[in-house]
Scaffold this motif. Structure first.
Motif, mmCIF file in Angstrom:
data_model
loop_
_atom_site.group_PDB
_atom_site.id
_atom_site.type_symbol
_atom_site.label_atom_id
_atom_site.label_comp_id
_atom_site.label_asym_id
_atom_site.label_seq_id
_atom_site.Cartn_x
_atom_site.Cartn_y
_atom_site.Cartn_z
ATOM 1 N N ILE A 277 46.135 40.895 53.006
ATOM 2 C CA ILE A 277 47.347 41.986 54.389
ATOM 3 C C ILE A 277 47.911 41.352 55.594
ATOM 4 O O ILE A 277 48.380 40.750 56.191
ATOM 5 C CB ILE A 277 46.624 42.632 55.621
ATOM 6 C CG1 ILE A 277 46.122 44.340 53.843
ATOM 7 C CG2 ILE A 277 47.583 43.639 56.149
ATOM 8 C CD1 ILE A 277 45.596 45.331 54.397
ATOM 9 N N SER A 282 51.177 42.791 54.964
ATOM 10 C CA SER A 282 51.835 44.336 54.502
ATOM 11 C C SER A 282 50.797 44.437 53.315
ATOM 12 O O SER A 282 49.935 43.478 52.695
ATOM 13 C CB SER A 282 53.339 44.253 53.685
ATOM 14 O OG SER A 282 53.617 43.617 53.088
ATOM 15 N N ILE A 283 51.251 46.026 52.602
ATOM 16 C CA ILE A 283 49.645 46.311 52.038
ATOM 17 C C ILE A 283 51.124 46.784 50.918
ATOM 18 O O ILE A 283 51.749 47.716 51.075
ATOM 19 C CB ILE A 283 49.429 47.716 51.562
ATOM 20 C CG1 ILE A 283 48.362 47.175 52.888
ATOM 21 C CG2 ILE A 283 48.691 47.637 50.402
ATOM 22 C CD1 ILE A 283 47.603 48.344 53.926
ATOM 23 N N ARG A 284 50.856 46.006 49.640
ATOM 24 C CA ARG A 284 51.442 46.209 48.187
ATOM 25 C C ARG A 284 50.716 46.404 47.504
ATOM 26 O O ARG A 284 49.520 46.365 46.942
ATOM 27 C CB ARG A 284 51.912 44.836 47.175
ATOM 28 C CG ARG A 284 53.230 43.736 49.051
ATOM 29 C CD ARG A 284 53.754 42.743 47.813
ATOM 30 N NE ARG A 284 54.405 42.047 49.399
ATOM 31 C CZ ARG A 284 54.514 40.186 49.194
ATOM 32 N NH1 ARG A 284 54.209 40.332 47.897
ATOM 33 N NH2 ARG A 284 55.515 40.355 50.165
ATOM 34 N N ARG A 286 50.911 50.702 44.447
ATOM 35 C CA ARG A 286 50.671 52.137 44.878
ATOM 36 C C ARG A 286 49.270 52.367 45.306
ATOM 37 O O ARG A 286 48.393 52.926 46.199
ATOM 38 C CB ARG A 286 51.223 52.961 44.086
ATOM 39 C CG ARG A 286 50.717 54.663 43.470
ATOM 40 C CD ARG A 286 51.729 55.439 43.045
ATOM 41 N NE ARG A 286 52.717 55.336 42.984
ATOM 42 C CZ ARG A 286 53.759 55.357 41.771
ATOM 43 N NH1 ARG A 286 52.914 56.597 40.532
ATOM 44 N NH2 ARG A 286 54.605 55.024 42.310
ATOM 45 N N ARG A 289 47.715 51.099 48.713
ATOM 46 C CA ARG A 289 47.638 52.189 49.660
ATOM 47 C C ARG A 289 47.202 53.285 50.262
ATOM 48 O O ARG A 289 46.686 53.732 50.555
ATOM 49 C CB ARG A 289 49.518 51.922 49.771
ATOM 50 C CG ARG A 289 49.799 51.527 49.997
ATOM 51 C CD ARG A 289 51.613 52.632 50.473
ATOM 52 N NE ARG A 289 51.975 52.020 49.051
ATOM 53 C CZ ARG A 289 53.316 51.539 48.503
ATOM 54 N NH1 ARG A 289 53.692 49.702 48.851
ATOM 55 N NH2 ARG A 289 53.738 51.920 47.760
ATOM 56 N N LYS A 293 45.271 54.738 52.468
ATOM 57 C CA LYS A 293 45.194 55.786 53.151
ATOM 58 C C LYS A 293 43.975 57.569 53.030
ATOM 59 O O LYS A 293 44.091 57.719 53.494
ATOM 60 C CB LYS A 293 46.272 57.011 51.450
ATOM 61 C CG LYS A 293 46.137 58.204 52.689
ATOM 62 C CD LYS A 293 47.582 58.917 51.592
ATOM 63 C CE LYS A 293 48.399 60.221 51.971
ATOM 64 N NZ LYS A 293 49.123 61.147 50.775
ATOM 65 N N GLN A 321 48.187 52.420 59.010
ATOM 66 C CA GLN A 321 48.900 54.428 58.273
ATOM 67 C C GLN A 321 48.003 54.893 57.957
ATOM 68 O O GLN A 321 47.481 55.124 57.085
ATOM 69 C CB GLN A 321 50.736 54.197 58.664
ATOM 70 C CG GLN A 321 50.875 52.782 60.037
ATOM 71 C CD GLN A 321 50.536 53.467 60.969
ATOM 72 O OE1 GLN A 321 50.702 54.133 61.284
ATOM 73 N NE2 GLN A 321 50.324 52.887 61.967
ATOM 74 N N ASP A 323 49.790 57.028 56.170
ATOM 75 C CA ASP A 323 50.422 56.800 54.615
ATOM 76 C C ASP A 323 49.774 56.229 53.506
ATOM 77 O O ASP A 323 50.495 55.523 53.225
ATOM 78 C CB ASP A 323 51.849 56.464 55.021
ATOM 79 C CG ASP A 323 52.470 55.941 55.073
ATOM 80 O OD1 ASP A 323 51.332 55.087 56.540
ATOM 81 O OD2 ASP A 323 53.654 55.371 55.257
ATOM 82 N N THR A 325 49.776 52.568 54.357
ATOM 83 C CA THR A 325 50.392 51.428 54.824
ATOM 84 C C THR A 325 49.787 50.952 56.173
ATOM 85 O O THR A 325 49.123 51.433 57.011
ATOM 86 C CB THR A 325 52.061 51.257 55.116
ATOM 87 O OG1 THR A 325 52.202 52.588 56.130
ATOM 88 C CG2 THR A 325 52.536 51.900 53.713
#
Length: 432
Positions: A277, A282-284, A286, A289, A293, A321, A323, A325
């Motif tokens: 990160i 960012s987080i790549r 699924r 994430r 989450k 976040q 969600d 991210t």
């Protein structure tokens, strides 16, 4: 064993058909009677079965983690109803129902694989006896009997005698060397698989009898494989060794990419994720994430590794976040724009600590304050405003030779000018 294998005879036809299809493929490369052609056919059968069992493996992981989460509650029930086994069982079933957990789910891959295992054993046992089975006609049975892996026939066992091996064109020494090596590898792979599960992918904050049982199984299972392995044909050993290696690799992948919360593997995973990160911003993926989450949703219930991960993101200027991210913290960016890059992550400048004064400096400051207060009082009595000193006296300076402050040069005027009558009392230089 023959009785058990016969019970699963309904699946011998599909198993034999799969082996024949793979043998026709590998036989064109290595030869129809080659040990590699038949051995690779068995390995391919294992891979095909394990790919089909991946959905069950996912359910097994979820069920195992759910059981680990329920361990504290289960322990409370056991202690509360330790003298009432029936009530204990009822409360356990109620707990499973409320949480949607099934203890048998962790055994699904093994249970689903058992019919194929016994069917393969039945097929190889028939080959050793020279009997047709499933779609294996007599020509294919004779070809499989002639196939050797490092000098050991696929249908040979460690317990076979010289007379048993004579029709298979093999000797006892070669068969026992090959079977012992394969049994050792099979047991070691099973031990390593269970060990990496217990040392890396177990919630260390939960101490329950279930964990002790898992540790015991880590040593019991390899012994069981070693004992029963001497009665398995070489082809079954190939099958079981392949499935153990597949399980070990599959588990290593899961531990590396989706570790159990609270485990040492999760702490290592979150450290790697924090570095990614920081590098990409960012987080790549699924899966990543989804993990973030879940961590955000826990709130105050996060374990130490998860709290360290969230705090690390805040220090780097990121905010996780709901969600899954991460975004750049706007407050931090605004504070850094105003205060400069040296501002703290909270946006407040670091408070400077005052320098520590010596005892002499503190005494001089107290004395100077007292003298200033007395001068103001004298000026008020005379009806004149307090004059400002012309010279600034350094802190800690002492009066000279008993001279009074009224007649001193620093005061700038005499006692007579103050308008007071009568004798004047001199002030001692030590007065504070």
């Amino acid at each position: 064993m023959d009785t058990i294998a016969s019970f699963f005879s309904f699946i011998t036809t599909p198993v034999s058909w799969i082996i024949v299809q793979f043998h026709s493929l590998y036989g064109a490369v290595f030869g129809e009677s080659s040990g590699w052609a038949w051995g690779l056919s068995i390995v391919s059968l294992v891979i095909l079965i394990r790919i089909a069992l991946i959905p069950l493996f996912v359910k097994q992981i979820k069920a195992t983690r759910a059981m680990q989460t329920l361990q504290p509650e289960m322990k409370k029930i056991q202690e509360r109803y330790k003298n009432d086994k029936q009530r204990q069982s009822e409360e356990m079933m109620k707990l499973y129902k409320e949480s949607g957990t099934n203890p048998l789910s962790s055994c699904l891959p093994i249970l689903a694989q058992s019919p194929f295992f016994f069917a393969l054993y039945h097929v190889l046992n028939s080959i050793a006896q020279g009997k047709e089975i499933g779609v294996l006609n007599q020509g294919l049975v004779d070809s499989a009997r002639e196939a050797h892996i490092f000098g050991a026939p696929l249908a040979a066992k460690f317990t076979d005698t010289a007379s048993d091996l004579a029709p298979l064109s093999a000797n006892v020494t070669d068969v026992r060397i090959v079977t012992v090596i394969m049994i050792v590898l099979m047991s070691l792979s099973q031990f390593f698989t269970q060990r990496q599960l217990m040392t890396k992918n177990v919630d260390t904050s939960v101490k329950t009898p279930f964990m002790q049982q898992q540790k015991m199984l880590m040593y019991v299972f390899p012994v069981i494989f070693a004992v029963f392995g001497i009665n398995f044909p070489v082809g079954v050993l190939v099958y079981w060794l392949t499935t153990n290696v597949w399980t070990m690799g599959q588990q290593m992948y899961v531990i590396h990419n989706n570790p159990t919360p609270g485990s040492t593997a999760q702490a290592s995973y979150l450290e790697r994720l924090a570095k990614k990160i920081e590098h990409s911003g960012s987080i790549r993926g699924r899966g990543r994430r989804a993990i973030v989450k879940a961590i955000v949703a826990k709130g105050r219930d996060r374990n130490p590794a998860e709290r360290k991960f969230i705090n690390g993101l805040n220090k780097m200027g990121f905010a996780a976040q709901p969600d899954g991210t991460v975004v750049k913290s706007e407050k931090l960016a605004a504070d850094q724009a105003v205060d400069g890059p040296g501002a703290t992550p909270g946006g407040t400048a670091k408070r400077q600590q005052p320098k520590r004064q010596t005892k002499a400096q503190r005494q001089a400051a107290v004395k100077a304050a007292a003298d200033a207060a007395e001068d103001e009082a004298e000026a008020a009595e005379g009806g004149h405003p307090s004059p400002e000193p012309q010279d600034t006296k350094p802190q800690g300076a002492k009066p000279q030779g008993g001279a009074t402050r009224a007649g001193g040069a620093g005061n700038g005027r005499s006692r007579a000018q103050s308008g007071r009558k009568g004798p004047q009392r001199s002030k001692s230089s030590s007065k504070k």
